[in-house]
Design an enzyme around this catalytic site. Structure first.
Site, PDB file in Angstrom:
ATOM      1  N   CYS A  79       0.844  -1.197   0.000  1.00 39.10           N
ATOM      2  CA  CYS A  79       0.000   0.000   0.000  1.00 39.10           C
ATOM      3  C   CYS A  79       0.882   1.250   0.000  1.00 39.10           C
ATOM      4  O   CYS A  79       1.618   1.479  -0.954  1.00 39.10           O
ATOM      5  CB  CYS A  79      -0.983  -0.043   1.164  1.00 39.10           C
ATOM      6  SG  CYS A  79      -2.345   1.146   0.986  1.00 39.10           S
ATOM      7  N   HIS A 184      -3.747  -4.601  -0.220  1.00 40.20           N
ATOM      8  CA  HIS A 184      -3.319  -5.222   1.035  1.00 40.20           C
ATOM      9  C   HIS A 184      -3.403  -6.738   0.912  1.00 40.20           C
ATOM     10  O   HIS A 184      -4.493  -7.305   1.042  1.00 40.20           O
ATOM     11  CB  HIS A 184      -4.208  -4.756   2.187  1.00 40.20           C
ATOM     12  CG  HIS A 184      -3.969  -3.354   2.614  1.00 40.20           C
ATOM     13  ND1 HIS A 184      -3.037  -3.010   3.565  1.00 40.20           N
ATOM     14  CD2 HIS A 184      -4.543  -2.197   2.214  1.00 40.20           C
ATOM     15  CE1 HIS A 184      -3.038  -1.698   3.736  1.00 40.20           C
ATOM     16  NE2 HIS A 184      -3.942  -1.183   2.925  1.00 40.20           N
ATOM     17  N   GLU A 186      -2.576  -8.888   3.059  1.00 42.27           N
ATOM     18  CA  GLU A 186      -3.014  -9.441   4.348  1.00 42.27           C
ATOM     19  C   GLU A 186      -4.520  -9.324   4.546  1.00 42.27           C
ATOM     20  O   GLU A 186      -5.066  -9.924   5.483  1.00 42.27           O
ATOM     21  CB  GLU A 186      -2.268  -8.758   5.502  1.00 42.27           C
ATOM     22  CG  GLU A 186      -2.737  -7.363   5.844  1.00 42.27           C
ATOM     23  CD  GLU A 186      -2.157  -6.269   4.966  1.00 42.27           C
ATOM     24  OE1 GLU A 186      -2.362  -5.083   5.305  1.00 42.27           O
ATOM     25  OE2 GLU A 186      -1.522  -6.575   3.942  1.00 42.27           O
TER      26      GLU A 186
END
Length: 202
Positions: A79, A184, A186
């Site tokens: 990001c 992202h 994650e």
């Protein structure tokens, strides 16, 4: 060992939890010695580019990251962390990045149709433009999760995958051992975990 850079900016613990899920132990650190000792480094980031770049410089971590990347260590920016890898950002002014990838970070404001909201938040398909080691487990059209209002245009020479949000956005970038994800991983389910797994295999 994998090191997640702690410079006061970023979703550190969610990222570490995702890495743990795929069987990778990671240390969260802002210490130069630990970053030098690590086999791989992830640079996360949320917030404003200028503040983040200044936080890295104040801690001397900009020089550490550039030196480790120059020596061939795999480095992944996520990001805002990806944006910091580029030469310059025009986020509320003009700010110098790490310069590990060629190109500039531009505002999405004023470039999109009024019907498209900012920040760009949500799931978008990846369109792969060229092979990239961290995308080796990812297929064309798989979806990942974005949260951002600034972007690197998709025609950048380091762009490996793009997503469409009124403009073609660089979703993944790479040059040699330096990689970036605007989204992202994650927060991107199985696709994001596959990207993290591929990075950890480098």
């Amino acid at each position: 060992m994998l090191a997640i850079v702690d410079y006061g900016v970023g979703n550190l613990f969610s990222l570490r939890s995702s890495l743990k899920f795929i069987g990778v132990d990671a240390v969260i650190t802002g210490e130069a010695a630990e970053l030098r000792a690590a086999e791989r480094i992830i640079l996360p980031g949320v917030g404003a580019f200028g503040d983040a770049a200044e936080a890295l410089r104040c801690r001397g971590l900009d020089e550490v990251l550039c030196r480790e990347a120059a020596e061939g260590k795999p480095l992944l920016g996520i990001c805002l962390g990806m944006q910091l890898l580029f030469e310059k950002s025009y986020e509320y002014g003009e700010h110098r990045g790490l310069g590990l990838l060629e190109g500039e970070v531009l505002p999405m404001q004023g470039r999109l149709a009024p019907s498209l909201r900012l920040p760009h938040i949500g799931w978008n398909a990846l369109h792969i433009k060229k092979p990239c080691p961290i995308l080796k487990y990812v297929g064309e059209g798989e979806h990942v999760y974005f949260v951002h209002s600034f972007f690197v245009p998709g025609e950048n020479e380091n762009t490996c995958a793009v997503a469409e949000y009124g403009e073609w956005v660089t979703a993944t970038a790479a040059k040699d051992n330096v990689f970036g994800c605007q989204f992202h991983p994650e927060k991107s389910g199985e696709t994001g975990l596959a990207i993290l797994r591929a990075f950890c295999e480098l």
